[in-house]
Write a protein that holds these residues in place. Structure first.
Motif, PDB file in Angstrom:
ATOM      1  N   HIS A 147      43.311  36.248  43.404  1.00  0.00           N
ATOM      2  CA  HIS A 147      43.730  35.634  44.666  1.00  0.00           C
ATOM      3  C   HIS A 147      43.446  34.141  44.642  1.00  0.00           C
ATOM      4  O   HIS A 147      42.319  33.707  44.392  1.00  0.00           O
ATOM      5  CB  HIS A 147      42.991  36.306  45.822  1.00  0.00           C
ATOM      6  N   ARG A 197      46.199  37.041  52.901  1.00  0.00           N
ATOM      7  CA  ARG A 197      44.971  37.778  53.190  1.00  0.00           C
ATOM      8  C   ARG A 197      45.280  39.222  53.583  1.00  0.00           C
ATOM      9  O   ARG A 197      44.477  40.122  53.346  1.00  0.00           O
ATOM     10  CB  ARG A 197      44.179  37.086  54.287  1.00  0.00           C
ATOM     11  N   ALA A 217      34.601  39.647  46.279  1.00  0.00           N
ATOM     12  CA  ALA A 217      35.995  39.894  45.892  1.00  0.00           C
ATOM     13  C   ALA A 217      36.113  40.387  44.458  1.00  0.00           C
ATOM     14  O   ALA A 217      37.120  40.133  43.798  1.00  0.00           O
ATOM     15  CB  ALA A 217      36.821  38.610  46.074  1.00  0.00           C
ATOM     16  N   HIS A 270      45.242  42.141  42.697  1.00  0.00           N
ATOM     17  CA  HIS A 270      45.565  40.952  43.486  1.00  0.00           C
ATOM     18  C   HIS A 270      44.313  40.262  44.006  1.00  0.00           C
ATOM     19  O   HIS A 270      44.250  39.034  44.052  1.00  0.00           O
ATOM     20  CB  HIS A 270      46.489  41.325  44.645  1.00  0.00           C
ATOM     21  N   LEU A 271      43.309  41.038  44.408  1.00  0.00           N
ATOM     22  CA  LEU A 271      42.070  40.445  44.910  1.00  0.00           C
ATOM     23  C   LEU A 271      41.385  39.611  43.832  1.00  0.00           C
ATOM     24  O   LEU A 271      40.866  38.515  44.109  1.00  0.00           O
ATOM     25  CB  LEU A 271      41.137  41.555  45.385  1.00  0.00           C
ATOM     26  N   LEU A 317      51.395  38.326  47.596  1.00  0.00           N
ATOM     27  CA  LEU A 317      50.136  39.058  47.700  1.00  0.00           C
ATOM     28  C   LEU A 317      49.002  38.364  46.958  1.00  0.00           C
ATOM     29  O   LEU A 317      47.831  38.676  47.189  1.00  0.00           O
ATOM     30  CB  LEU A 317      50.307  40.482  47.168  1.00  0.00           C
ATOM     31  N   TYR A 318      49.319  37.436  46.057  1.00  0.00           N
ATOM     32  CA  TYR A 318      48.268  36.657  45.397  1.00  0.00           C
ATOM     33  C   TYR A 318      47.724  35.555  46.305  1.00  0.00           C
ATOM     34  O   TYR A 318      46.776  34.864  45.928  1.00  0.00           O
ATOM     35  CB  TYR A 318      48.804  36.015  44.114  1.00  0.00           C
ATOM     36  N   SER A 327      43.763  46.228  46.491  1.00  0.00           N
ATOM     37  CA  SER A 327      44.280  45.967  45.150  1.00  0.00           C
ATOM     38  C   SER A 327      43.337  45.063  44.374  1.00  0.00           C
ATOM     39  O   SER A 327      43.379  43.834  44.528  1.00  0.00           O
ATOM     40  CB  SER A 327      45.669  45.314  45.231  1.00  0.00           C
ATOM     41  N   CYS A 347      45.425  44.746  51.806  1.00  0.00           N
ATOM     42  CA  CYS A 347      44.300  43.947  52.317  1.00  0.00           C
ATOM     43  C   CYS A 347      43.636  43.168  51.193  1.00  0.00           C
ATOM     44  O   CYS A 347      43.024  43.759  50.295  1.00  0.00           O
ATOM     45  CB  CYS A 347      43.278  44.846  52.999  1.00  0.00           C
ATOM     46  N   ASN A 348      43.756  41.853  51.243  1.00  0.00           N
ATOM     47  CA  ASN A 348      43.088  40.970  50.284  1.00  0.00           C
ATOM     48  C   ASN A 348      42.047  40.085  50.955  1.00  0.00           C
ATOM     49  O   ASN A 348      41.556  39.142  50.332  1.00  0.00           O
ATOM     50  CB  ASN A 348      44.114  40.077  49.578  1.00  0.00           C
TER      51      ASN A 348
END
Length: 451
Positions: free
Chosen positions: A357, A38, A384, A353-354, A34-35, A350, A52-53
């Motif tokens: 990223h 997308r 972001a 994570h966002l 998740l890091y 998140s 959703c990132n």
């Protein structure tokens, strides 16, 4: 120095593993990809979620079409005993009515009116802070609670009612799991929610104390003796569309979320900021020097001189966002990055994570306050960075929180030498991003005449 982050979970394991892991900690329950991804889809017979990132998706959900992605009802399951029908959990016309009354009280132009109360609470915190190694989270929580009570109800934390709310809230947080089972499993409305006895008891105690304060303030307003603080302004502001003010019950719901959002999240942001300064002495020296040069810091306008301090606080909230995740719900058929999403699917945004990223941020896991002044950070900062959410549902107290955090960080750095404790903190997400075993730093008072 790379600030600590929790280990990621292995992929797979199904909804039961995820439910068990979420009840312990949101952060370590999720996989490492998740890091970088997308978007990630999680599907089981009981739940369908999209993490959703992608900044474009985040903008779509929060800013461009927020009405099509309301807050998930599952989000309310764990918080309902405390928050009732507060602005944090409502949607649609009910939420719009609440925001029309609340937003004017927190408008930027009014922050200077409550700054003296904020500064008085900061002075009290400086006096209370002990020297030596300690878990700084309880001290930050105490200071943030004091600021809330002084600005909201003109009461210092030493007031009996304020103190009782503060201690009951800490007991409530210890009793409340991160995720209620009904948040993960479709749960009929007629079935009782599985909240523990302690969760229900502490929520009743907090709400009872708040209701008593609200009722006494309403009487003072009727008598013409109410102080000009946030509570009075909110309770006397009519909805410009209907002319209606909050009832006592509605105001009790709002005060509960003001306390949760304005106390717990601010305390978490300040505690992580202090630990990052303790672990980075070169930045600590720069913040202390900036605070010395800024003068007494007795007016709201003085905060404009604290550019480095503001960047440090922003960077701390990038690495350790106080609210690590937000959940929205799909209301009609959607296509998300070429994948179909049916009504009822969950959209998980998140900030944790966002903000880390690796496709968005240069060197995402490093503590680097100077990134906020570099051109390569402008696009990530704009697209972001959502510690206070974004769009119409952005936190109404964002300006309040920034003023409080920058002031406290500058004053503590000016008055104390900070060094990290023996063990680095382990981030853990409960209601907010906290240290699993606390956030330990050592304080040593500086020889300074300025406060």
């Amino acid at each position: 120095m790379i600030p600590p982050k929790p280990p990621a979970a292995p992929k797979g394991g199904g909804v039961l593993r995820l439910a068990r892991a979420f009840r312990r900690d949101l952060l370590s329950a999720l996989p490492a990809h998740l890091y970088h991804a997308r978007m990630a889809e999680f599907r089981s017979p009981l739940i369908h979620s999209f993490f959703c990132n992608d900044p474009a998706l985040v903008r779509l959900v929060l800013s461009e079409r927020p009405a099509d992605f309301p807050k998930s009802n599952r989000l309310r399951e764990g918080l309902a005993p405390l928050l009732g029908r507060s602005v944090f959990v409502t949607n649609g016309a009910e939420w719009q009515f609440q925001r029309r009354i609340i937003d004017p009280a927190f408008a930027g132009g009014r922050l200077h009116l409550i700054f003296p109360a904020m500064r008085a609470a900061a002075d009290a915190a400086l006096t209370r802070l002990p020297e030596g190694e300690q878990d700084i989270e309880p001290e930050c929580s105490h200071a943030a609670a004091d600021i809330i009570f002084r600005t909201l109800f003109s009461l210092p934390i030493e007031h009996e009612t304020a103190s009782r709310v503060f201690h009951a809230f800490r007991a409530h947080q210890d009793a409340q799991p991160v995720v209620n089972p009904a948040a993960l499993i479709p749960w009929p409305r007629w079935l009782p929610r599985l909240h523990s006895h302690q969760t229900r008891r502490t929520a009743r105690e907090i709400r009872g104390l708040i209701a008593d304060m609200v009722n006494r303030r309403m009487q003072a307003i009727r008598n013409g003796t109410a102080p000009d603080d946030l509570a009075t302004r909110i309770m006397t502001t009519p909805d410009p569309e209907t002319g209606r003010c909050f009832t006592a019950a509605e105001m009790t719901d709002q005060v509960a979320i003001f306390f949760l959002a304005g106390h717990e999240t601010s305390a978490a942001a300040l505690a992580w900021s202090l630990w990052l300064l303790a672990a980075n002495p070169e930045w600590q020296a720069r913040i202390a020097a900036e605070a010395d040069a800024a003068g007494p810091l007795t007016s709201f306008s003085d905060l404009s001189a604290l550019r480095l301090t503001r960047n440090t606080f922003r960077e701390a909230m990038r690495l350790y966002p106080p609210v690590p995740m937000m959940v929205r719900q799909v209301t009609k058929p959607e296509i998300l990055r070429d994948r179909p999403a049916k009504p009822g699917a969950q959209i998980v945004l998140s900030p944790w994570h966002l903000h880390r990223h690796d496709r968005i941020w240069p060197d995402p896991d490093s503590f680097d306050p100077e990134r906020w002044d570099r051109p390569d950070n402008r696009q990530p900062a704009r697209n972001a960075y959502i510690p206070f959410s974004a769009g119409p549902r952005v936190c109404p107290g964002a300006g309040f929180a920034m003023a409080e955090g920058v002031l406290m960080l500058a004053l503590i750095a000016r008055n104390f030498h900070l060094s990290p404790g023996a063990e680095p903190p382990i981030p853990l997400a409960r209601l907010t991003t906290r240290g699993k075993n606390g956030i330990r730093i050592t304080l040593k008072r500086r020889n300074t005449a300025a406060n």
